[in-house]
Design a protein around this motif. Structure first.
Motif, PDB file in Angstrom:
ATOM      1  N   ILE A 257      30.411   8.551 142.541  1.00 44.41           N
ATOM      2  CA  ILE A 257      30.292   9.679 143.084  1.00 44.41           C
ATOM      3  C   ILE A 257      29.147  10.328 142.749  1.00 44.41           C
ATOM      4  CG2 ILE A 257      31.325  12.042 143.593  1.00 44.41           C
ATOM      5  CD1 ILE A 257      34.176  10.497 143.491  1.00 44.41           C
ATOM      6  N   PRO A 258      28.477  10.195 141.388  1.00 46.14           N
ATOM      7  CA  PRO A 258      27.398  10.748 140.884  1.00 46.14           C
ATOM      8  C   PRO A 258      26.282  10.214 141.712  1.00 46.14           C
ATOM      9  CG  PRO A 258      28.843  10.611 139.170  1.00 46.14           C
ATOM     10  CD  PRO A 258      29.539   9.949 140.116  1.00 46.14           C
ATOM     11  N   GLY A 259      26.452   9.187 142.215  1.00 46.27           N
ATOM     12  CA  GLY A 259      25.208   8.509 142.714  1.00 46.27           C
ATOM     13  C   GLY A 259      24.893   8.966 144.453  1.00 46.27           C
ATOM     14  N   ARG A 260      26.043   9.684 144.966  1.00 48.08           N
ATOM     15  CA  ARG A 260      26.254  10.174 146.065  1.00 48.08           C
ATOM     16  C   ARG A 260      25.795  11.606 146.129  1.00 48.08           C
ATOM     17  NH1 ARG A 260      32.077   9.408 148.385  1.00 48.08           N
ATOM     18  NH2 ARG A 260      31.125  10.626 150.227  1.00 48.08           N
ATOM     19  N   PHE A 261      26.039  12.210 144.922  1.00 47.99           N
ATOM     20  CA  PHE A 261      25.925  13.718 145.146  1.00 47.99           C
ATOM     21  C   PHE A 261      25.061  14.547 143.708  1.00 47.99           C
ATOM     22  CE2 PHE A 261      29.697  13.149 147.275  1.00 47.99           C
ATOM     23  CZ  PHE A 261      29.215  13.559 148.719  1.00 47.99           C
ATOM     24  N   ILE A 262      24.678  13.532 142.834  1.00 45.50           N
ATOM     25  CA  ILE A 262      24.141  14.157 141.674  1.00 45.50           C
ATOM     26  C   ILE A 262      22.859  13.489 141.155  1.00 45.50           C
ATOM     27  CG2 ILE A 262      24.240  14.304 139.106  1.00 45.50           C
ATOM     28  CD1 ILE A 262      26.260  16.247 140.522  1.00 45.50           C
ATOM     29  N   ASN A 263      22.808  12.266 141.260  1.00 43.66           N
ATOM     30  CA  ASN A 263      21.525  11.660 140.941  1.00 43.66           C
ATOM     31  C   ASN A 263      20.409  11.618 142.163  1.00 43.66           C
ATOM     32  OD1 ASN A 263      22.990  10.480 138.932  1.00 43.66           O
ATOM     33  ND2 ASN A 263      23.552   8.484 139.650  1.00 43.66           N
ATOM     34  N   PRO A 264      19.105  11.492 141.712  1.00 50.28           N
ATOM     35  CA  PRO A 264      17.955  11.556 142.695  1.00 50.28           C
ATOM     36  C   PRO A 264      18.096  10.625 143.589  1.00 50.28           C
ATOM     37  CG  PRO A 264      17.144  11.616 140.292  1.00 50.28           C
ATOM     38  CD  PRO A 264      18.636  11.460 140.164  1.00 50.28           C
ATOM     39  N   ALA A 265      17.790  11.108 145.049  1.00 47.23           N
ATOM     40  CA  ALA A 265      18.096  10.089 145.944  1.00 47.23           C
ATOM     41  C   ALA A 265      17.600  11.048 147.293  1.00 47.23           C
ATOM     42  CB  ALA A 265      19.577  10.091 146.475  1.00 47.23           C
ATOM     43  N   PRO A 266      17.198  10.426 148.202  1.00 52.07           N
ATOM     44  CA  PRO A 266      16.377  10.991 149.563  1.00 52.07           C
ATOM     45  C   PRO A 266      17.219  12.022 150.349  1.00 52.07           C
ATOM     46  CG  PRO A 266      16.740   8.678 150.025  1.00 52.07           C
ATOM     47  CD  PRO A 266      17.288   8.657 148.470  1.00 52.07           C
ATOM     48  N   PHE A 267      18.648  11.605 150.088  1.00 49.96           N
ATOM     49  CA  PHE A 267      19.648  12.670 150.805  1.00 49.96           C
ATOM     50  C   PHE A 267      20.955  12.321 150.026  1.00 49.96           C
ATOM     51  CE2 PHE A 267      19.513   8.466 153.265  1.00 49.96           C
ATOM     52  CZ  PHE A 267      20.344   8.030 152.998  1.00 49.96           C
ATOM     53  N   SER A 268      21.951  13.319 150.341  1.00 47.06           N
ATOM     54  CA  SER A 268      23.166  13.144 149.610  1.00 47.06           C
ATOM     55  C   SER A 268      24.136  12.293 150.686  1.00 47.06           C
ATOM     56  CB  SER A 268      23.882  14.679 149.756  1.00 47.06           C
ATOM     57  OG  SER A 268      23.193  15.239 148.710  1.00 47.06           O
ATOM     58  N   LYS A 269      25.147  11.631 150.132  1.00 47.20           N
ATOM     59  CA  LYS A 269      25.796  10.705 150.924  1.00 47.20           C
ATOM     60  C   LYS A 269      27.406  11.260 151.133  1.00 47.20           C
ATOM     61  CE  LYS A 269      23.217   6.849 148.762  1.00 47.20           C
ATOM     62  NZ  LYS A 269      22.217   7.947 148.008  1.00 47.20           N
ATOM     63  N   PHE A 270      27.450  11.853 152.345  1.00 40.98           N
ATOM     64  CA  PHE A 270      28.550  12.506 152.937  1.00 40.98           C
ATOM     65  C   PHE A 270      29.253  11.260 153.693  1.00 40.98           C
ATOM     66  CE2 PHE A 270      26.201  16.170 152.196  1.00 40.98           C
ATOM     67  CZ  PHE A 270      27.079  16.983 151.453  1.00 40.98           C
ATOM     68  N   TYR A 271      28.455  10.260 154.187  1.00 37.75           N
ATOM     69  CA  TYR A 271      28.855   9.181 155.158  1.00 37.75           C
ATOM     70  C   TYR A 271      29.049   9.785 156.487  1.00 37.75           C
ATOM     71  CZ  TYR A 271      29.309   6.571 150.538  1.00 37.75           C
ATOM     72  OH  TYR A 271      29.014   5.686 149.473  1.00 37.75           O
ATOM     73  N   LEU A 272      28.400  10.729 156.785  1.00 35.82           N
ATOM     74  CA  LEU A 272      28.324  11.565 158.036  1.00 35.82           C
ATOM     75  C   LEU A 272      27.003  11.432 158.483  1.00 35.82           C
ATOM     76  CD1 LEU A 272      30.852  14.461 157.170  1.00 35.82           C
ATOM     77  CD2 LEU A 272      31.249  12.284 158.535  1.00 35.82           C
ATOM     78  N   GLU A 273      26.709  10.772 159.630  1.00 39.67           N
ATOM     79  CA  GLU A 273      25.157  10.444 160.168  1.00 39.67           C
ATOM     80  C   GLU A 273      24.301  11.794 160.096  1.00 39.67           C
ATOM     81  OE1 GLU A 273      22.951   8.041 163.586  1.00 39.67           O
ATOM     82  OE2 GLU A 273      24.862   7.881 163.435  1.00 39.67           O
ATOM     83  N   GLN A 274      24.892  12.632 160.844  1.00 45.02           N
ATOM     84  CA  GLN A 274      24.013  14.074 160.948  1.00 45.02           C
ATOM     85  C   GLN A 274      23.896  14.779 159.663  1.00 45.02           C
ATOM     86  OE1 GLN A 274      25.424  16.705 164.042  1.00 45.02           O
ATOM     87  NE2 GLN A 274      23.820  17.980 163.655  1.00 45.02           N
ATOM     88  N   ILE A 275      24.775  14.796 158.925  1.00 47.75           N
ATOM     89  CA  ILE A 275      24.738  15.526 157.751  1.00 47.75           C
ATOM     90  C   ILE A 275      23.996  14.787 156.621  1.00 47.75           C
ATOM     91  CG2 ILE A 275      25.962  16.367 155.773  1.00 47.75           C
ATOM     92  CD1 ILE A 275      26.490  18.186 158.269  1.00 47.75           C
ATOM     93  N   ASP A 276      24.112  13.448 156.535  1.00 46.62           N
ATOM     94  CA  ASP A 276      23.301  12.871 155.644  1.00 46.62           C
ATOM     95  C   ASP A 276      21.793  12.817 155.964  1.00 46.62           C
ATOM     96  OD1 ASP A 276      25.348  12.203 154.425  1.00 46.62           O
ATOM     97  OD2 ASP A 276      25.488   9.944 154.740  1.00 46.62           O
ATOM     98  N   SER A 277      21.654  12.804 157.238  1.00 45.89           N
ATOM     99  CA  SER A 277      19.802  12.721 157.712  1.00 45.89           C
ATOM    100  C   SER A 277      19.427  14.152 157.166  1.00 45.89           C
ATOM    101  CB  SER A 277      19.841  12.450 159.102  1.00 45.89           C
ATOM    102  OG  SER A 277      20.395  13.525 159.835  1.00 45.89           O
ATOM    103  N   GLU A 278      20.326  15.188 157.046  1.00 44.51           N
ATOM    104  CA  GLU A 278      19.536  16.522 157.105  1.00 44.51           C
ATOM    105  C   GLU A 278      19.608  17.167 155.791  1.00 44.51           C
ATOM    106  OE1 GLU A 278      21.926  18.957 159.657  1.00 44.51           O
ATOM    107  OE2 GLU A 278      21.075  18.476 161.369  1.00 44.51           O
ATOM    108  N   SER A 279      20.653  16.542 154.831  1.00 46.37           N
ATOM    109  CA  SER A 279      20.804  17.055 153.456  1.00 46.37           C
ATOM    110  C   SER A 279      19.935  16.433 152.527  1.00 46.37           C
ATOM    111  CB  SER A 279      22.445  16.499 152.923  1.00 46.37           C
ATOM    112  OG  SER A 279      22.283  15.375 152.856  1.00 46.37           O
ATOM    113  N   PRO A 280      19.287  17.194 151.260  1.00 43.13           N
ATOM    114  CA  PRO A 280      18.541  16.900 150.314  1.00 43.13           C
ATOM    115  C   PRO A 280      19.612  16.102 149.349  1.00 43.13           C
ATOM    116  CG  PRO A 280      19.127  19.163 150.130  1.00 43.13           C
ATOM    117  CD  PRO A 280      19.739  18.882 151.455  1.00 43.13           C
ATOM    118  N   GLY A 281      18.948  15.474 148.559  1.00 45.61           N
ATOM    119  CA  GLY A 281      19.798  14.504 147.417  1.00 45.61           C
ATOM    120  C   GLY A 281      20.294  15.742 146.368  1.00 45.61           C
TER     121      GLY A 281
END
Length: 324
Positions: A257-281
């Motif tokens: 879970i930290p890899g999805r929402f805490i660690n540096p990344a191009p976006f946060s991983k909700f596993y929802l296409e539209q949200i993932d493409s819009e959200s920051p990491g």
């Protein structure tokens, strides 16, 4: 009776807000008076201008910059190395002086001294070394190293091939932010991780620490976000929180879970296409921040004490409600 309660409640909130602002202004006035004496020593410039015969003097002035495993011939070769010369040239071109950075770091140190009287001003050394975005600044109790090649701006050709979300942070205005983050980790208690909520609260503490020691930075800068990324996160705070709750993530021990929402990344991983493409990491950091802010707003407790409070104490007493 009800019609009278609303204006009274509003006036009370207004009074408390004015009182709080007045107290903050007074605190900032006191902090601004704290004497902090330092300069950023330009080792990058001194080395760029040095000749082999100057090496003994350089080593005497900056002994910690010359590890014993390298003999003098290594440093003489560095003086004519084409890559090193190019790094030095680009650093000196970008940072003819460090007035803005010095001013911001001075304010950071004044705030640290105010909240942590035992804080001692370290020696600050700027260097021109290879780009290392994983270690943007190096902080010890007595010395701070500022590798200036990590702050040349997101359009610099040195950064070609590095992912865009990383390049966005390689701007001069993040130097004081990165320093504050290092000090936040030094002064903040980190509970042994059991759940995602532990991660959220710890990251929230680090960001609240920045609220106190670099108040001159925007909330977006404290998160290493662009203004657009920050506005998106603010606008979607309720949705993000609801997702964490509905998916039962808060008390999950899943190490992914930290890899999805805490660690540096191009976006946060909700596993929802539209949200993932819009959200920051790193969006979980923002939520943790709002929880800690809510805790501090709803409890009378000194800032320093909060840094040592447990996840359970902060979350159970935060009365956190996401902004709609």
């Amino acid at each position: 009776m009800k019609s009278l309660l609303k204006p009274i409640y509003f006036l009370l909130l207004t009074f408390l807000s004015i009182l709080s602002c007045g107290k903050e202004d007074k605190t900032e006035t006191e902090i601004a008076k704290i004497n902090i004496d330092f300069t950023i020593e330009r080792f990058d410039k001194a080395f760029a201008e040095a000749k082999p015969e100057n090496l003994p003097k350089l080593k005497e002035t900056f002994p910690f910059m010359f590890p014993k495993k390298y003999d003098d011939s290594f440093w003489v070769n560095q003086m004519v190395d084409t890559l090193q010369l190019e790094i030095q040239s680009e650093v000196l071109k970008k940072f003819k002086d460090l007035k803005t950075e010095t001013s911001e770091i001075k304010s950071l140190f004044q705030h640290l001294k105010y909240y942590f009287p035992q804080f001692k001003t370290p020696r600050l050394i700027s260097v021109a070394s290879d780009v290392d975005y994983r270690n943007k600044v190096i902080v010890t109790d007595t010395i701070v190293i500022l590798p200036l090649a990590n702050y040349l701006g997101n359009e610099h050709y040195f950064y070609q091939g590095i992912q865009e979300y990383i390049i966005e942070d390689l701007e001069p205005e993040f130097m004081a932010v990165d320093l504050a983050n290092n000090y936040a980790k030094h002064y903040t208690f980190q509970q042994r991780r059991k759940t995602f909520l532990d991660d959220l609260i710890y990251e929230g503490k680090l960001l609240y620490f920045k609220d106190k020691v670099i108040p001159f930075k925007t909330d977006a800068e404290k998160l290493n976000y662009s203004e657009d990324e920050y506005k998106w996160t603010q606008a979607n705070e309720e949705y993000i929180w609801r997702y964490f709750v509905d998916k039962e993530l808060l008390y999950s021990t899943d190490s992914k879970i930290p890899g999805r929402f805490i660690n540096p990344a191009p976006f946060s991983k909700f596993y929802l296409e539209q949200i993932d493409s819009e959200s920051p990491g790193e969006i979980g950091k923002y939520i943790g921040w709002q929880i800690v802010r809510s805790y501090m707003n709803n409890n009378t407790i000194p800032f320093k004490q909060m840094l040592n409070k447990s996840t359970e104490e902060i979350f159970d007493n935060a009365k956190y409600k996401p902004k709609k």
